[in-house]
Structures are given as structure tokens and as C-alpha cells.
Write an enzyme that holds these catalytic residues in place. Structure first.
Site, PDB file in Angstrom:
ATOM      1  N   CYS A   1     -19.962 -46.227  26.536  1.00  0.00           N
ATOM      2  CA  CYS A   1     -19.865 -44.991  27.364  1.00  0.00           C
ATOM      3  C   CYS A   1     -19.677 -45.301  28.871  1.00  0.00           C
ATOM      4  O   CYS A   1     -18.654 -45.724  29.257  1.00  0.00           O
ATOM      5  CB  CYS A   1     -21.086 -43.987  27.176  1.00  0.00           C
ATOM      6  SG  CYS A   1     -20.685 -42.330  27.740  1.00  0.00           S
TER       7      CYS A   1
ATOM      8  N   HIS B   1     -22.366 -43.772  21.341  1.00  0.00           N
ATOM      9  CA  HIS B   1     -23.518 -44.270  21.525  1.00  0.00           C
ATOM     10  C   HIS B   1     -24.247 -44.845  20.306  1.00  0.00           C
ATOM     11  O   HIS B   1     -24.891 -44.383  19.646  1.00  0.00           O
ATOM     12  CB  HIS B   1     -24.523 -43.379  22.328  1.00  0.00           C
ATOM     13  CG  HIS B   1     -24.414 -42.948  23.762  1.00  0.00           C
ATOM     14  ND1 HIS B   1     -24.811 -43.551  24.738  1.00  0.00           N
ATOM     15  CD2 HIS B   1     -23.289 -42.392  24.173  1.00  0.00           C
ATOM     16  CE1 HIS B   1     -24.450 -43.019  25.878  1.00  0.00           C
ATOM     17  NE2 HIS B   1     -23.392 -42.284  25.696  1.00  0.00           N
TER      18      HIS B   1
ATOM     19  N   GLU C   1     -26.693 -46.933  19.989  1.00  0.00           N
ATOM     20  CA  GLU C   1     -28.169 -46.679  19.940  1.00  0.00           C
ATOM     21  C   GLU C   1     -28.513 -45.390  19.506  1.00  0.00           C
ATOM     22  O   GLU C   1     -30.038 -45.400  19.399  1.00  0.00           O
ATOM     23  CB  GLU C   1     -28.577 -47.113  21.334  1.00  0.00           C
ATOM     24  CG  GLU C   1     -28.492 -46.134  22.469  1.00  0.00           C
ATOM     25  CD  GLU C   1     -27.199 -45.878  22.954  1.00  0.00           C
ATOM     26  OE1 GLU C   1     -26.309 -46.453  22.553  1.00  0.00           O
ATOM     27  OE2 GLU C   1     -27.208 -45.349  23.941  1.00  0.00           O
TER      28      GLU C   1
END
Lengths: 225, 729, 80
Positions: free
Chosen positions: A85, A195, A197
């Protein structure tokens, strides 16, 4: 093997990224942007957030942070460097990745899971994935609209629908060629807008992010070119 | 200074006389400025204070009640939660993006001031109808402002509520709630400490932003001169706030501060006087040391500036250097601006001269307490007698109309602009009922719901307030959480009108009664008066934020598939459509009297929802709120893309908004277990249908099945189509 | 005819972006930078209109929408 997580003032995903890599059994270390050395670090991640408030242009100020010289050196040594990002935006501004990112087509921030199709396994981001595999990963950005600027680009992920089909409707931010992730020629520097994660445990609605993060961890062990 | 200056500062003649009595002399310019902001409605709660004392604020788990920067409750095992809600209505009307953004910034500071890391934001926003371009501009600006600040500052926005009604056209409501978590030993209070303690001002430099914002903007209504009130607008800097959060949490971690106070309304004046008053000490403040953005600021400007992203830390003298070093690490400015003294005087120096010498506590404790006239509105009886016209609207027509209502339809246009996933804790995302986040490394989940309902409260402020408390409690219960604490934001019209004060006192009575019945304390609140434009008051609009604790976090599987039994828990029969979305959408009216809550029934519904969430992971629970049971069910069907066949129902049962009802969908093989649990709890429950197919079938020969796809198109466009310009009304 | 509108924050209103860029420039070695303000320019094209008309029309656009008088000033330059 230790992963350095580069934190600029305004970065906000640094703890999430550490949590996710630690869940995969990797060691992480937070690295403040004033650091000038990355000794003992095997690879770095530039996490999401709003480095320097995203003022001027996203990543434009962060690329001059003292730590970036060391990141460039690491990249040149063939070590894995990943931008997520805002980190992707910084790598583009720093010239470590081609192209750039501008405001989303609809001029609104987008926070929701999207589908991305694996284009190539030849990078530190995708080596554990199968070409054609469709992953569900949350997007969270205002400036996520990728433009190549005419540069030749090695595409790692593209936005598609759940079946892996490209369409305008499945391209959330208007990215050129529906590009969601790219890598450099050597494949050791990669950046993506979604993302990973945020997709590592069942309650998050998807665990596909693990495939990408595991690719990165596996790359730490690979002998650099 | 002439005698009329105090009036220009928004102060009455009586208040001016009180100041003279306190000081035993005429106040100097800076002193008068300080009293005018601290005694403003916004800072002093002078119209409401006499009434707020009746609210229940105690429970064994309350660590810090109302009066500090945020309420704090005990979650067990050394964990605390800090919560607070605040309005930014008037600033958001004047400049929607910055007004909403600085509202977010302010509520965050209230929470991290307490030693907590902010982990979630919620917002309650109300506007005029979206058919008016100016309302669309305000709505878009406010949503962008919340997103722009909240996303960049790095705190997830996890939910809220959006409503539209013409009554808010000239006065939108923007209420923002923040939740933080902390370990018990990290708790910090807004105290100045003991004599000798040093005051360090941290964060952004002080400029001429929002001079007198508290007294000018927040403490008077809007009229045709609104434009002239514009200079009071402040600009938010989420980047500075992010650094300030990290710096403050670092200071707490290193145990470097005695107390902390954020600078919000009334700026330095408040940040010096409140902590001194709480600690019962005096203070010396040196304005020449304040880091400023402009060089030529006057003392009153420095004292009243509402520049954002500033904190005052109270530090023991031997730790000042370390505090300055931490500030430098996080790249924020810091200056030593004051010293705590014996006695009770707040003395301020500027350009080497003493320009203020007042009892610190007089700015806070001696603020006037007004007993404004209270009178039940004469118009209320007519409003309650109003009857709806004869209604032959077919159920499907009504359903489609409700799904197309921007207050009911898909809100993803709003919440997808907010980062609602940061920190990796979001177990139940925004979009449905209460949101739920986990506390990492524990079994604890925190559910939060924020609720308001201006239309119900206009018809009956007491019943309306009771209903929103129960609504909120059931919203956290369906997330598996037990209600723990409430914060309230009371948005009202002009308190100088006796009928507004009646609405206010009735609301307080309702909030108090409902919280008492639930055994949930109110740990903080905010009052916003003067929500009026050209003499027209908004509906009384109390908003509650309910915190619930889920322990352990329920293992939601939560998928709606085919062959599930649909249960409706709570009272089967609906008695009234007064104040409902149905009444607004179908008749375009407001009238009648909402049904009251029933604490026993409500308590049983809450208990059953919590049990179901914990013992039946395959159950999908959803609270019934605006639009009633049919709309609630269709929301689930649309989300999970499955149809249903329903038993025949009536308009009032389909669209009534009893606050004690919720839906429970379970695989039919497990349906008996649901009825058994309901019987154990003593909660009414009945089967109203079965999932399956691709259509909604209402078991009414006059109504054709409706495809879920069609319902989704209508529901999905309620806000999106209006905001993206494909609808021109 | 084209007009260039320059929109500036009023001097007393904070400009966090300008302040952040200033810090970054100082870090880069431009220690003598004493102030940075971020302004916006908008180019408006009104073909076939005379200067007087363009000036008054663009001024009206600024008052109504392009600038927010709460915190911004504007200047109009005719580009010809």
C-alpha cells in the site's frame, strides 16, 4: 532471518505487519526511518499508512528519509524488499519500482476485500502462489490507481472477479491493466496495493494473505543473486 | 475595556458581575476572555449541569466516571477500556470536511489523554434529505472528513449510523465516539499534580485557529449571519495527531507524566485551569514560551486558540529533559510553558507582564448553573393525536420503498471509505448491528453500538431515550456481548426555550431509567444545545454509545444458507407504527406515540441473544431496528444471497419497530435447540419462515415473489445512486 | 479565454501540508527555508468570451464553489 519493518512518521500498519509475519514464525524488527544501517536485516517491508501524512504526493517525502539509502542498498544486493500500500507508493517514488499511484477512479477511499489473480510466481511476493490462482485480500487506499507511465512492468497480481475474470467492474480503483502488484526485473523488489496482513486468520474472512507473506519469508532464505 | 465587550464575547451582564465579584475588581482583557470561554454553554454545561446529576454513573467496574476526559471501565485481568463521545455539529455545518475531521481528532485526544491506545471510532451523522444538493455536499464532506482524518491517523472507524430528515438540513449532527484500551497501570488522569510540577505543551504550534470557537460556534444557534461566524474554523492535521499519539503512549510507557490534559475547546485556558482545579493547586503559565505559528498573537488569542493536535503534559521537574527527548524522537514540538504552584491562583505572563491572576477553580467550578424554565410543549398533544391515513400499501411496495430509503439501504458507500480493518482486531465489521473487536492476546471481545432516533424522541423524548438504550444493548448482545457502559451525546435545540428544556429533562429521565433497569452506568457524555436554524429546533436527538464485553469471543460461523429456520425473538405483536421508518417513508408523516420499552421483555431478549451467540455458532443473529423485522431479514438475505419463504404477516408486524426484537436464523436441524434456549430464558420466540431459493415469498397470493437480486439493486443504491448523481429528484 | 485561479489558505489558517514539506526541505539541507504554503491552481477555459465577462464569471465561481471563504482566499489571472 530477520525482517525489518520500516516505519516512517505516519506509517500505521507496522504492528499489523509484524503480527502477521510473527504468526508465520518469522522474526521482525521495527526500523525507524532515521536509521541509516540495516545490518543484520535480511529483508525489509515498507508497511501501509500515511508516511509524512501523504503530504505533497504519497511517498514523495518518505523516499528522502535517511533509511531509504540503506533500503536501496539492500535491494541492489538482491535481498527481498516489499512495499504494501503506502510502502508500494514509497518504492515507486524512490524509483525501486516502475510506475506510480494516483487517486482512485471514483475519488473515494476504498476499504473492502477484493479479488486478485496471480499473474506470475517470479517474485518474492508470489513464489508460493500458482499462476491463475485467485486470492481475496482487503484493499485500503485512496491513491491505489496504478499507472505504468509508459514503463515496462512485470505484473504480479491483477484485480479480477472471484472467477479470475478481468472487467471494469472488478477493477476497484481504475488501475491501468487492473494491476494490483508489480515487481522489478530481478523479482526481489515487489509492491502491492492490497494488504496481505489483513487476510491471515479465519475471522478476517480470508487467509489468502498468508500465501503472499509466506512467499516473502521463503525468499529470505534464498541466496541473493 | 468597555462594559459591552463581555456581551460581544457571549457573556451575560450577570456573568460579568459574577466575575467582578470573584476578582474583587474589573477583569483584564485576557481574564474576561478566559471566563467567557470557560463559562460558555459548550465548556460549562451551564444549562444542563443541574439535570445531569440524576444519571446513574456508578457500578463496581467503573474506574473513572464522568468529569474526566473520558470514562474508564474495568474489563478484568488488568485491562481497562476508555470511551467518550462528542459532537462537532456546528463546525461541520460551516466547513464539513474540516469540522468532521477535527471532531475525530478531538475525540481521539480525549481517549489517549487517559493513557489508552485508541482502537476504534464510531460516528453518528444526520443530515437533511439527499435530494438537496447542499445536503449531499455536507454529507459527502463529513464522510470524507471522517475518512481523511481517521484513516490517516491510523485508528479504524468501525461503525455508526446515518440518518436523513429535513429537520437536520440547516443543522447536521456529527457525533463521534472513540474507544481505547489500556493496562490498568497506564491510566493517566487530567491532574496538574503537586506544586513544582512542570507543564509541557506538546504537539502543533498555536495559531489563530478557532478563536472563541466554544463560545461563538457551539453556544449559539445559526441564523443568516452564519457566514460571519466562519473565522472560528480549525484545520485538522492527522499526521501531527498520529505522532502525538505515539509520543504520548511512549511517555506513559516510560512513566514520565503525572497528568495529561488535551487542548480542545478553550485551548490553553482549559488545559491550565481544569487540571489545576482538579488537583487543588495554582499554576503559573508563560505565554512567551508557547511555540506559535504566528508571531504577533495577543494574549487573549493565545489563551483562547483552538489550534488542534496539542496536549499539555504535567511532568515532575527531574523528568522534563526526558520528556523533551521523547517528543524529539517522535518529531513533535514541545515547550515548557508553566509551573504548578501552591495556592489556588492561575497566573499568566505575557511579554514579561502578569496579565491574568484568577482563582483557577473559579473558571471551572464557579461557572453559572442555570435553572432554565421547563414546560411541556403545547404542540405535543396534537402531534401524538395525529393518525395515519388509511393504508392499503402492498407489502412489497412498502418493502421496496423502505429499502430505497438512504437511512435504511446499504451504508457501504459510507463505511467502505473508512479503514475498518486496521489493527487486525475487527471480528464483526461495520454494516450490521454492533461491531466487535478482539483484544489481542486475550479471550475478550469489545462490542460497540451507537444509536439514536430523533423521530421517536420528538414524539416522546422519554420513551425515545429508553428505546435507544435498549436498542443499543440488544445490538451488542447479538454480537455476544454483555452491556457494560454507556456514553451519551445529547443533541438539542435552543435551551432558552422551555419546551426544549422539557425535551431535555424527559430525555435524561428516560436515559437514567433505562440504564438503571439494565444495570449499565453512564460513564461520560456531551451536551450540544443550540442545534437550531432560523429559530427551528432539531428533533431532540440523544445518541448513546454502548460498550459490551464478550468473553470469550463467540465463534461466529455466521453464514446464511438454504434450509435455515427463521425465528423472530421478542414480542410477536406490534402495537404502533408511530415514529417508524414506515410512517416516514410511506405516509411522509410523524405522529402518534411510540410504544414504551418493557424492561423484563427487553432483558430476556438481551439474555437470549447473548446465549445464542455463545452456544450456537451456526446461528446468525440480527437486531430488528429501523424498518422493522421484514427489512432486517431482507438485509441478511441480500448479504448472503439466499431467498426465503415467510409466513403471512401484516404491515404492522412486518414494519413495526419494537426495540426488543431480533432475528435468529439456524440450520433447521438445530431449530429445536433455539426454542429450548428461548424457553429457558423465558423469551418469546416464533418461527416466521424458512430460507431457500432465490426469491422472497410472502405467502400472500396477491404478492408476487421478489428476486433477491432485485431487492439488492434497490437496497444497494439507496445512498450510492443519490450520491453518484444517477438519480435527480 | 482562459483564467488561472490561485487558491490560497488565509494566512491565519493552519497549513499542515506546507509545514510538513518545510520540515522535509530543511531535512534535505535547505535550512534557510522559512515558510512553505501549499496553494491550488485551477485553470478555467471560457472560449469566445471577453475579459470582463470571464473575470466576473470566474469570480462568481470562486465565491460559490472554487474557494471556501471559511479558510481560503483566491486570485484570478487572465491568461488570454
Amino acid at each position: 532471518m530477520s525482517i525489518g519493518i520500516i516505519t516512517f512518521p505516519g506509517t500505521n500498519c507496522e504492528r499489523d505487519v509484524a503480527y502477521a509475519f510473527e504468526a508465520l514464525g518469522a522474526d521482525t524488527e521495527q526500523v525507524w526511518h532515521r536509521e541509516t544501517s540495516l545490518d543484520g536485516i535480511d529483508g525489509v517491508v515498507l508497511p501501509g499508512g500515511f508516511a509524512h501524512g501523504d503530504y505533497l504526493r504519497t511517498g514523495a517525502i518518505a523516499r528522502f528519509s535517511p533509511v531509504m539509502a540503506a533500503v536501496e542498498k539492500l535491494a541492489a544486493e538482491g535481498r527481498p524488499v516489499l512495499g504494501i500500500c503506502n510502502g508500494f507508493q514509497v518504492l515507486c517514488e524512490a524509483g525501486l519500482l516502475p510506475g506510480g499511484l494516483i487517486a482512485n477512479r471514483d475519488l473515494r477511499f476504498i476499504c473492502r476485500p477484493v479479488h486478485v489473480r496471480v499473474q506470475s510466481p517470479d517474485s518474492i511476493l508470489t513464489r508460493a502462489a500458482r499462476p491463475g490462482q485467485v486470492l481475496t485480500i482487503p484493499l485500503n487506499s485512496y491513491e491505489g490507481n496504478y499507472i505504468t507511465g509508459g514503463d515496462a512492468v512485470r505484473v504480479m497480481l491483477r484485480y479480477t472477479d472471484a472467477a479470475g475474470t478481468l472487467s471494469d467492474a472488478a477493477n476497484p480503483n481504475g488501475s491501468e491493466g487492473a494491476i494490483a502488484a508489480v515487481a522489478n526485473t530481478a523479482g526481489n523488489v515487489a509492491g502491492l496495493m492490497p494488504h496481505p496482513e489483513r487476510a491471515i486468520e479465519d475471522f478476517m474472512g480470508s487467509t489468502d494473505g498468508r500465501i503472499l507473506l509466506e512467499s516473502f519469508v521463503a525468499s529470505l532464505e534464498a541466496v541473493p543473486a | 475595556m468597555t462594559d459591552v465587550v463581555h456581551r460581544e464575547l457571549g457573556m451575560t451582564d450577570e456573568e460579568f458581575i459574577s466575575v467582578q465579584e470573584i476578582l474583587g475588581r474589573r477583569p483584564q482583557d485576557s481574564e474576561l476572555a478566559m471566563y467567557s470561554v470557560m463559562w460558555s454553554e459548550h465548556c460549562s454545561y451551564k444549562s444542563s449541569r443541574a439535570h445531569l446529576g440524576t444519571l446513574p454513573t456508578d457500578a463496581p467496574w467503573v474506574v473513572v466516571g464522568p468529569g474526566e476526559n473520558a470514562g474508564v471501565v474495568d474489563l478484568g485481568d488488568g485491562w481497562l477500556a476508555a470511551l467518550r463521545i462528542e459532537s462537532h455539529n456546528h463546525p461541520s455545518f460551516v466547513e464539513p470536511y474540516q469540522g468532521a475531521a477535527t471532531g475525530v481528532g478531538g475525540i481521539l485526544r480525549d481517549v489517549f489523554t487517559m493513557g489508552a491506545r485508541p482502537v476504534g471510532l464510531w460516528n453518528q451523522i444526520r443530515f437533511g434529505e439527499l435530494s438537496d444538493p447542499h445536503n449531499r455536499y455536507l454529507f459527502n464532506g463529513v464522510v470524507s472528513g471522517i475518512a481523511g482524518y481517521g484513516n490517516a491517523v491510523g485508528v479504524p472507524t468501525l461503525g455508526g449510523e446515518t440518518e436523513f430528515d429535513p429537520v437536520y438540513a440547516g443543522n447536521p449532527l456529527v457525533n463521534v465516539m472513540c474507544l481505547g484500551i489500556l493496562q490498568r497501570e497506564q491510566l493517566v488522569l487530567g491532574t496538574a499534580g503537586t506544586p513544582g510540577t512542570i507543564a509541557v505543551l506538546l504537539g502543533a504550534s498555536t495559531g489563530r485557529d478557532g478563536i472563541g470557537g466554544a463560545s461563538v460556534l457551539a453556544s449559539a444557534g445559526f441564523d443568516e449571519t452564519a457566514g460571519e461566524k466562519r473565522p472560528s474554523v480549525q484545520v485538522g492535521d492527522p499526521f501531527e495527531e498520529k505522532k502525538l499519539i505515539e509520543a504520548c503512549l511512549d511517555l506513559y510507557e516510560r512513566d514520565l507524566v503525572v497528568g495529561v490534559q488535551d487542548l480542545g475547546a478553550a485551548g490553553l485556558t482549559c488545559a491550565a485551569s481544569e487540571p489545576a482545579a482538579r488537583a487543588g493547586v495554582g499554576m503559573e503559565l508563560n505565554l512567551d514560551a508557547v511555540h506559535v505559528r504566528e508571531d504577533d498573537m495577543t494574549a487573549p488569542e493565545l489563551l483562547m486558540s483552538e489550534s488542534q493536535e496539542r496536549m499539555m503534559a504535567f511532568v515532575s521537574p527531574d523528568k522534563v529533559d526526558e520528556v523533551l527527548a521523547v517528543a524529539a524522537t517522535w518529531e513533535i514540538d514541545a515547550s515548557v510553558v508553566g509551573t504548578v504552584r501552591d495556592g489556588d491562583r492561575l497566573r499568566v505572563h505575557h511579554n514579561g507582564e502578569q496579565i491574568v491572576d484568577v482563582p483557577a477553580a473559579s473558571l471551572t467550578d464557579d461557572a453559572p448553573v442555570l435553572h432554565r424554565p421547563i414546560e411541556r410543549p403545547a404542540w405535543l398533544d396534537d402531534l401524538r393525536k395525529r393518525r395515519d391515513p388509511p393504508d392499503r400499501t402492498p407489502l412489497d411496495t412498502a418493502l421496496l420503498a423502505l429499502l430505497d430509503d438512504p437511512g435504511i439501504g446499504d451504508r457501504s458507500w459510507v463505511y467502505e471509505q473508512f479503514d475498518h480493518m486496521l489493527f487486525l482486531n475487527t471480528v464483526r465489521p461495520p454494516g450490521i448491528d454492533g461491531s466487535l473487536i478482539r483484544i489481542q492476546g486475550t479471550d475478550k471481545g469489545l462490542a460497540v453500538s451507537t444509536d439514536g432516533n430523533g423521530r421517536m424522541c420528538q414524539l416522546d423524548p422519554r420513551r425515545g431515550a429508553e428505546r435507544i438504550v435498549y436498542e443499543s444493548a440488544l445490538n451488542v448482545a447479538v454480537a455476544g456481548a454483555r452491556p457494560l457502559a454507556v456514553v451519551d451525546n445529547l443533541n438539542f435545540g435552543n435551551p432558552e426555550k422551555p419546551d426544549v428544556m422539557w425535551q431535555f429533562t424527559e430525555t435524561i429521565a428516560g436515559l437514567g431509567a433505562a440504564c438503571d433497569a439494565l444495570g449499565v452506568p453512564i460513564v461520560g457524555g456531551n451536551v450540544s444545545f443550540y442545534n437550531e436554524t432560523d429559530g427551528r429546533d432539531i428533533y431532540p436527538t440523544p445518541v448513546v454509545g454502548m460498550l459490551g464485553l464478550a468473553e470469550p469471543i463467540p465463534a461466529f460461523i455466521g453464514d446464511v444458507g438454504t434450509d435455515m429456520t427463521i425465528f423472530l425473538a421478542g414480542p410477536a405483536q406490534q402495537r404502533s407504527l408511530a415514529g417508524t421508518a414506515y410512517q416516514k417513508t410511506i405516509f411522509g408523516t410523524l405522529g402518534g406515540r411510540p410504544t414504551p420499552i418493557d424492561p423484563d421483555t427487553g432483558g430476556r431478549s438481551i439474555e437470549l441473544a447473548i446465549r445464542l451467540a455463545h452456544v450456537m455458532p451456526t446461528a446468525v443473529l440480527h437486531d430488528v431496528s429501523q424498518g422493522g423485522a421484514l427489512v432486517a431479514l431482507v438485509e441478511l438475505l441480500i448479504r448472503h444471497d439466499v431467498g426465503a419463504v415467510l409466513e403471512r404477516t401484516s404491515t404492522i408486524d412486518a414494519f413495526g419497530e419494537d426495540p426488543h426484537r431480533f432475528l435468529c436464523l439456524v440450520p433447521s436441524a438445530e431449530a429445536a435447540r433455539v426454542t429450548q434456549l428461548a424457553a429457558e430464558v423465558g423469551c418469546d420466540i416464533r418461527r416466521i419462515g424458512q430460507t431457500g431459493g432465490a426469491d422472497l415469498e410472502l405467502s400472500d397470493p396477491t404478492i408476487d415473489p421478489m428476486s433477491i437480486g432485485r431487492l439488492r439493486t434497490v437496497w444497494g443504491g439507496a445512498i450510492r445512486r443519490r450520491m453518484e448523481g444517477t438519480i435527480h429528484e | 479565454m482562459r483564467a488561472l485561479v490561485t487558491i490560497t489558505r488565509r494566512p491565519e489558517i493552519a497549513d499542515p501540508e506546507g509545514a510538513t514539506i518545510q520540515r522535509a526541505l530543511v531535512d534535505l539541507g535547505y535550512g534557510d527555508v522559512d515558510g512553505v504554503r501549499v496553494n491550488r491552481t485551477i485553470e478555467v477555459s471560457l472560449p469566445g468570451r471577453d475579459q470582463e465577462y470571464v473575470l466576473s464569471a470566474v469570480r462568481a465561481m470562486c465565491e460559490k464553489m472554487l474557494a471556501n471563504p471559511v479558510m481560503e482566499n483566491y486570485e484570478i489571472e487572465i491568461l488570454g
